[in-house]
Design a protein around this motif. Structure first.
Motif, mmCIF file in Angstrom:
data_model
loop_
_atom_site.group_PDB
_atom_site.id
_atom_site.type_symbol
_atom_site.label_atom_id
_atom_site.label_comp_id
_atom_site.label_asym_id
_atom_site.label_seq_id
_atom_site.Cartn_x
_atom_site.Cartn_y
_atom_site.Cartn_z
ATOM 1 N N THR A 311 1.172 -1.251 -0.018
ATOM 2 C CA THR A 311 -0.085 0.250 -0.066
ATOM 3 C C THR A 311 0.839 1.171 0.185
ATOM 4 O OG1 THR A 311 -0.242 0.572 2.214
ATOM 5 C CG2 THR A 311 -1.574 -1.600 1.412
ATOM 6 N N ALA A 312 0.392 2.504 -0.086
ATOM 7 C CA ALA A 312 0.937 3.668 -0.405
ATOM 8 C C ALA A 312 0.808 4.356 1.021
ATOM 9 C CB ALA A 312 0.027 4.684 -1.043
ATOM 10 N N ASN A 313 1.177 2.820 1.715
ATOM 11 C CA ASN A 313 1.061 4.129 3.371
ATOM 12 C C ASN A 313 1.713 2.920 3.830
ATOM 13 O OD1 ASN A 313 -0.396 6.695 3.994
ATOM 14 N ND2 ASN A 313 -2.773 4.569 3.765
ATOM 15 N N GLN A 314 2.079 1.958 3.555
ATOM 16 C CA GLN A 314 3.282 1.301 3.642
ATOM 17 C C GLN A 314 3.287 -0.139 4.680
ATOM 18 O OE1 GLN A 314 5.921 4.709 6.114
ATOM 19 N NE2 GLN A 314 7.589 3.916 4.704
ATOM 20 N N HIS A 315 1.914 -0.525 4.292
ATOM 21 C CA HIS A 315 1.985 -1.780 4.919
ATOM 22 C C HIS A 315 1.446 -2.237 3.376
ATOM 23 C CE1 HIS A 315 1.378 0.905 8.308
ATOM 24 N NE2 HIS A 315 0.497 1.642 7.561
ATOM 25 N N LEU A 316 1.066 -3.630 3.623
ATOM 26 C CA LEU A 316 0.684 -4.769 3.093
ATOM 27 C C LEU A 316 -0.514 -5.767 2.994
ATOM 28 C CD1 LEU A 316 2.600 -6.747 1.377
ATOM 29 C CD2 LEU A 316 2.712 -7.973 2.750
ATOM 30 N N VAL A 317 -1.243 -6.206 1.925
ATOM 31 C CA VAL A 317 -2.261 -6.702 1.887
ATOM 32 C C VAL A 317 -2.721 -7.937 1.589
ATOM 33 C CG1 VAL A 317 -4.217 -6.474 0.821
ATOM 34 C CG2 VAL A 317 -3.473 -4.609 1.077
ATOM 35 N N VAL A 318 -2.569 -9.477 2.233
ATOM 36 C CA VAL A 318 -2.612 -10.705 1.369
ATOM 37 C C VAL A 318 -3.958 -10.715 0.973
ATOM 38 C CG1 VAL A 318 -2.400 -12.689 2.140
ATOM 39 C CG2 VAL A 318 -1.248 -10.606 3.634
ATOM 40 N N THR A 319 -3.584 -11.108 -0.150
ATOM 41 C CA THR A 319 -4.707 -10.905 -1.490
ATOM 42 C C THR A 319 -5.366 -12.246 -1.869
ATOM 43 O OG1 THR A 319 -3.548 -9.992 -3.593
ATOM 44 C CG2 THR A 319 -4.543 -8.676 -1.993
ATOM 45 N N ASP A 320 -6.703 -12.206 -2.561
ATOM 46 C CA ASP A 320 -6.690 -13.143 -3.381
ATOM 47 C C ASP A 320 -7.191 -14.503 -2.220
ATOM 48 O OD1 ASP A 320 -8.317 -11.587 -5.890
ATOM 49 O OD2 ASP A 320 -5.801 -11.387 -5.362
ATOM 50 N N VAL A 321 -7.322 -14.537 -1.493
ATOM 51 C CA VAL A 321 -7.152 -15.815 -0.388
ATOM 52 C C VAL A 321 -8.436 -16.489 -0.910
ATOM 53 C CG1 VAL A 321 -7.060 -16.706 1.792
ATOM 54 C CG2 VAL A 321 -5.869 -14.551 1.189
ATOM 55 N N ALA A 322 -8.436 -17.853 -1.306
ATOM 56 C CA ALA A 322 -9.543 -18.598 -1.162
ATOM 57 C C ALA A 322 -10.408 -19.093 -0.398
ATOM 58 C CB ALA A 322 -9.361 -19.783 -2.127
ATOM 59 N N THR A 323 -11.580 -19.325 -0.254
ATOM 60 C CA THR A 323 -11.817 -19.707 1.037
ATOM 61 C C THR A 323 -11.266 -21.166 1.860
ATOM 62 O OG1 THR A 323 -14.264 -18.792 1.013
ATOM 63 C CG2 THR A 323 -14.356 -20.187 2.342
ATOM 64 N N GLU A 324 -10.840 -22.105 1.284
ATOM 65 C CA GLU A 324 -10.372 -23.011 1.648
ATOM 66 C C GLU A 324 -8.891 -23.317 2.326
ATOM 67 O OE1 GLU A 324 -10.068 -23.493 -2.991
ATOM 68 O OE2 GLU A 324 -11.917 -22.702 -1.428
ATOM 69 N N ASP A 325 -8.174 -22.385 1.307
ATOM 70 C CA ASP A 325 -7.977 -22.079 2.089
ATOM 71 C C ASP A 325 -6.741 -20.676 3.394
ATOM 72 O OD1 ASP A 325 -6.249 -23.358 -0.340
ATOM 73 O OD2 ASP A 325 -6.248 -21.702 -1.095
ATOM 74 N N LEU A 326 -8.479 -19.830 3.682
ATOM 75 C CA LEU A 326 -8.207 -18.905 4.840
ATOM 76 C C LEU A 326 -7.502 -19.825 6.277
ATOM 77 C CD1 LEU A 326 -11.807 -17.482 5.032
ATOM 78 C CD2 LEU A 326 -9.469 -16.614 5.103
ATOM 79 N N PRO A 327 -8.044 -21.029 7.156
ATOM 80 C CA PRO A 327 -7.738 -21.703 7.739
ATOM 81 C C PRO A 327 -6.163 -21.598 8.245
ATOM 82 C CG PRO A 327 -9.015 -23.364 6.910
ATOM 83 C CD PRO A 327 -8.663 -22.282 5.805
ATOM 84 N N GLN A 328 -5.306 -21.844 6.582
ATOM 85 C CA GLN A 328 -3.970 -22.132 6.569
ATOM 86 C C GLN A 328 -2.697 -20.484 6.545
ATOM 87 O OE1 GLN A 328 -2.131 -23.529 3.679
ATOM 88 N NE2 GLN A 328 -0.367 -23.941 4.422
ATOM 89 N N ILE A 329 -3.778 -19.450 6.089
ATOM 90 C CA ILE A 329 -3.199 -18.451 6.186
ATOM 91 C C ILE A 329 -3.519 -17.334 8.087
ATOM 92 C CG2 ILE A 329 -3.163 -15.980 5.240
ATOM 93 C CD1 ILE A 329 -2.061 -17.961 3.616
ATOM 94 N N LYS A 330 -4.444 -17.697 8.150
ATOM 95 C CA LYS A 330 -4.926 -17.467 9.884
ATOM 96 C C LYS A 330 -4.090 -17.703 9.916
ATOM 97 C CE LYS A 330 -9.549 -15.997 8.974
ATOM 98 N NZ LYS A 330 -10.920 -16.274 9.164
ATOM 99 N N ASP A 331 -3.676 -18.912 10.356
ATOM 100 C CA ASP A 331 -2.954 -19.358 11.133
ATOM 101 C C ASP A 331 -1.242 -19.241 11.565
ATOM 102 O OD1 ASP A 331 -4.750 -21.330 12.183
ATOM 103 O OD2 ASP A 331 -4.253 -23.315 11.299
ATOM 104 N N LEU A 332 -1.127 -18.994 10.263
ATOM 105 C CA LEU A 332 0.146 -18.099 10.087
ATOM 106 C C LEU A 332 0.148 -16.920 10.737
ATOM 107 C CD1 LEU A 332 1.217 -19.460 6.349
ATOM 108 C CD2 LEU A 332 2.429 -19.967 9.002
ATOM 109 N N LEU A 333 -1.018 -16.151 10.146
ATOM 110 C CA LEU A 333 -0.794 -14.764 10.192
ATOM 111 C C LEU A 333 -0.623 -14.613 12.013
ATOM 112 C CD1 LEU A 333 -3.718 -13.246 7.916
ATOM 113 C CD2 LEU A 333 -0.950 -12.630 8.469
ATOM 114 N N ALA A 334 -1.577 -15.491 12.507
ATOM 115 C CA ALA A 334 -1.865 -15.757 14.315
ATOM 116 C C ALA A 334 -0.109 -16.128 14.607
ATOM 117 C CB ALA A 334 -2.958 -16.589 14.584
ATOM 118 N N GLN A 335 0.647 -16.917 14.146
ATOM 119 C CA GLN A 335 1.369 -17.057 14.780
ATOM 120 C C GLN A 335 2.920 -16.198 14.625
ATOM 121 O OE1 GLN A 335 2.824 -21.108 12.347
ATOM 122 N NE2 GLN A 335 5.043 -20.790 13.802
ATOM 123 N N TYR A 336 2.557 -15.484 13.552
ATOM 124 C CA TYR A 336 3.593 -14.760 13.674
ATOM 125 C C TYR A 336 3.700 -13.347 13.649
ATOM 126 C CZ TYR A 336 6.684 -17.952 10.947
ATOM 127 O OH TYR A 336 7.055 -18.904 11.598
#
Length: 550
Positions: A311-336
């Motif tokens: 983003t132009a405000n220096q942040h990051l968007v993890v985009t286009d996550v399919a519903t079936e991949d949500l648990p894995q991405i959410k777990d990694l986001l939470a872990q770190y």
């Protein structure tokens, strides 16, 4: 990298380049690109070659050319983002330099992918532009790219079916200022009119060509498009653009912005894809105690099937996550701890350029100091019930304004915390419904509204800063002011008597007065004593009134 969009394998390569060639960290910039630090000279060529192997490049990252085209991130409107992103890529490609020098110097005359080399500059010509050139694309109501701070802006206009109909075109924005030079100033762009999507690339090109042919080539500090427009006049400039286009721009269409910050957290678009906006303080991707963001994003890049958006405000968007991949991405986001959005709205709305120790133009701290300052201002906000109210705070280490501080609401230094405290309290108590902090401080008289770039220096510091006696006398006139003083006194002051001064320095050494007392004036360089017996530097005064016995 138009729009700051990159693939997971490209992110992984950037992470690797930071480790192999830099200092192990990298930064998301306000132009939606990556910035590496600590790359020593012998690693420079191999680093650039590795970037190109990832099918990214550093071409036009600096110089008197069009820079990276930035685009609103808008995670909740992914279909519209795809349309404006494709448009931004076409604009970027249209305005890209065609020189072979980049490939000759850095890639040994080899293109990793794409067309054959072309040794011609059809747009830039022999001497390129007078100064750098920046383009942005915004999608109302979000103005996260600060559209009016760019040389050219495209404000997306959506039709009744929700499809992209075209753009309102802006020109003449820019942030850079030179200290002490009133010929330089920040300026917001003007709206020129409306164009269709098909016309957009040509409009961007013709605006750039008018700047190429009319910009100031004698004074680089006064060479940006904003100065060209102010010198030519907006109507004349617009006429020159339309002359090259061969048609007139349509009247601008209605639009409204309500924020210039990012939309954090999870969002689901109309297609059912999911997007998460992470808070990355000042864009720094690194591992530190309790925040292994670099390692976490590397792990996400290994499994993510969508893309990343800077983003132009220096942040990051993890985009286009399919519903079936949500648990894995959410777990990694939470872990770190990348899913932690418990920060105050003030911190979430902050931004800083890199400044010391890596920027050669820096005059002061920025990225390293802003989090410390926010800690202090946060306490003031929380005391007044404003923890969840956004106040846009930006800091830069020089007046060039890479973090776009002149369109923020506070650009602060520690000395003004005492000013901010009552100001924030008044804002909490007296603001109108929906009123932003920046609008409030103008209404309350803390600062004066800037109606144009050239008027930026007028009433610098606001109405309150013009409240000193010197301004009162100039406003009233000396005779009227003196008359008011004598009216209160009840008598007239006598005529001034002759006098003369012959110096404005101190009389050092020993002096004896008429009463026989002795006085010694010491020289204390810059008034500071660093004697370890004192807990802090002291300003020393002359030692006076000593008797002869001493």
């Amino acid at each position: 990298m138009p729009g700051g969009v990159c693939k997971p394998d490209q992110w992984f390569m950037m992470d690797q380049i930071a480790d192999e060639h830099g200092n192990g960290t990298f930064k998301i910039t306000t132009r939606q690109t990556f910035q590496f630090h600590g790359v020593i000279k012998r690693h420079l060529k191999s680093a650039i070659q590795d970037i190109n192997r990832a099918l990214l490049d550093t071409l036009a990252a600096c110089g008197d050319v069009n820079r990276n085209v930035i685009v609103s991130a808008i995670p909740s409107l992914s279909k519209l983002h795809a349309q404006v992103y494709e448009f931004a890529k076409r604009v970027s490609e249209r305005l890209l330099p065609r020189t072979t020098a980049y490939h000759e110097i850095w890639l040994d005359k080899k293109l990793v992918a794409g067309d054959a080399l072309k040794d011609v500059e059809p747009l830039y010509g022999e001497f390129y532009l007078p100064r750098k050139f920046k383009v942005a694309v915004a999608v109302p109501p979000t103005n996260d790219v600060d559209i009016f701070a760019n040389d050219v802006g495209f404000i997306a206009i959506v039709d009744e079916k929700g499809e992209l109909a075209g753009f309102n075109v802006t020109a003449g924005g820019g942030m850079g200022v030179t200290h002490g030079n009133k010929k330089t100033y920040p300026r917001l762009g003007d709206v020129l009119g409306f164009c269709t999507v098909e016309q957009g690339c040509e409009v961007a090109e013709k605006i750039m060509l008018v700047q190429r042919d009319n910009g100031n080539r004698e004074d680089r500090k006064n060479a940006r498009l904003k100065y060209t427009i102010d010198r030519m006049g907006l109507d004349v400039f617009k006429g020159e653009v339309e002359k090259l286009l061969g048609y007139q721009l349509q009247p601008a269409r209605p639009f409204a912005f309500d924020r210039n910050i990012d939309d954090f957290g999870w969002h689901t678009d109309a297609s059912g894809k999911h997007h998460f906006t992470c808070f990355i303080e000042n864009g720094r991707i690194q591992d530190e105690p309790d925040r292994d963001f670099k390692a976490g994003l590397r792990e996400i890049a290994k499994v993510h099937k969508g893309t990343f958006r800077l983003t132009a405000n220096q942040h990051l968007v993890v985009t286009d996550v399919a519903t079936e991949d949500l648990p894995q991405i959410k777990d990694l986001l939470a872990q770190y701890k990348l899913d932690n959005l418990s920060q105050s709205a003030l911190r979430l709305s902050s931004s800083a350029c890199v400044a010391f120790p890596t920027c050669g133009l820096a005059m002061a701290e920025s990225e390293r100091y802003l989090p410390i300052l926010i800690d202090k201002v946060e306490k003031i906000c929380e005391e007044n019930g404003l923890r969840n109210d956004s106040i846009v705070m930006r800091m830069t280490g020089c007046p060039n304004g890479c973090a776009r501080p002149y369109v923020a609401e506070t650009v602060t230094e520690p000395e003004i915390l005492a000013i901010l405290k009552p100001m924030i309290k008044r804002y909490a108590l007296e603001r109108h419904e929906g009123e932003h902090f920046g609008d409030f401080v103008i209404r309350a008289g803390y600062i004066a509204a800037t109606t144009s770039g050239k008027a930026w220096y007028d009433k610098m510091g606001g109405e309150i800063a013009n409240a000193r006696l010197k301004y009162t006398i100039d406003r009233m006139g000396l005779d009227v002011f003196k008359g008011e003083v004598e009216k209160l006194l009840g008598y007239q002051l006598q005529p001034a008597r002759p006098f003369t001064f012959d110096r404005n320095i101190d009389d050092f050494g020993w002096h004896t007065d008429a009463s026989g007392k002795h006085h010694f004036t010491c020289f204390i360089e810059n008034g500071l004593s660093f004697d370890p017996r004192f807990p802090a530097p002291h300003t020393l005064l002359p030692i006076t009134g000593m008797p002869t016995s001493l």
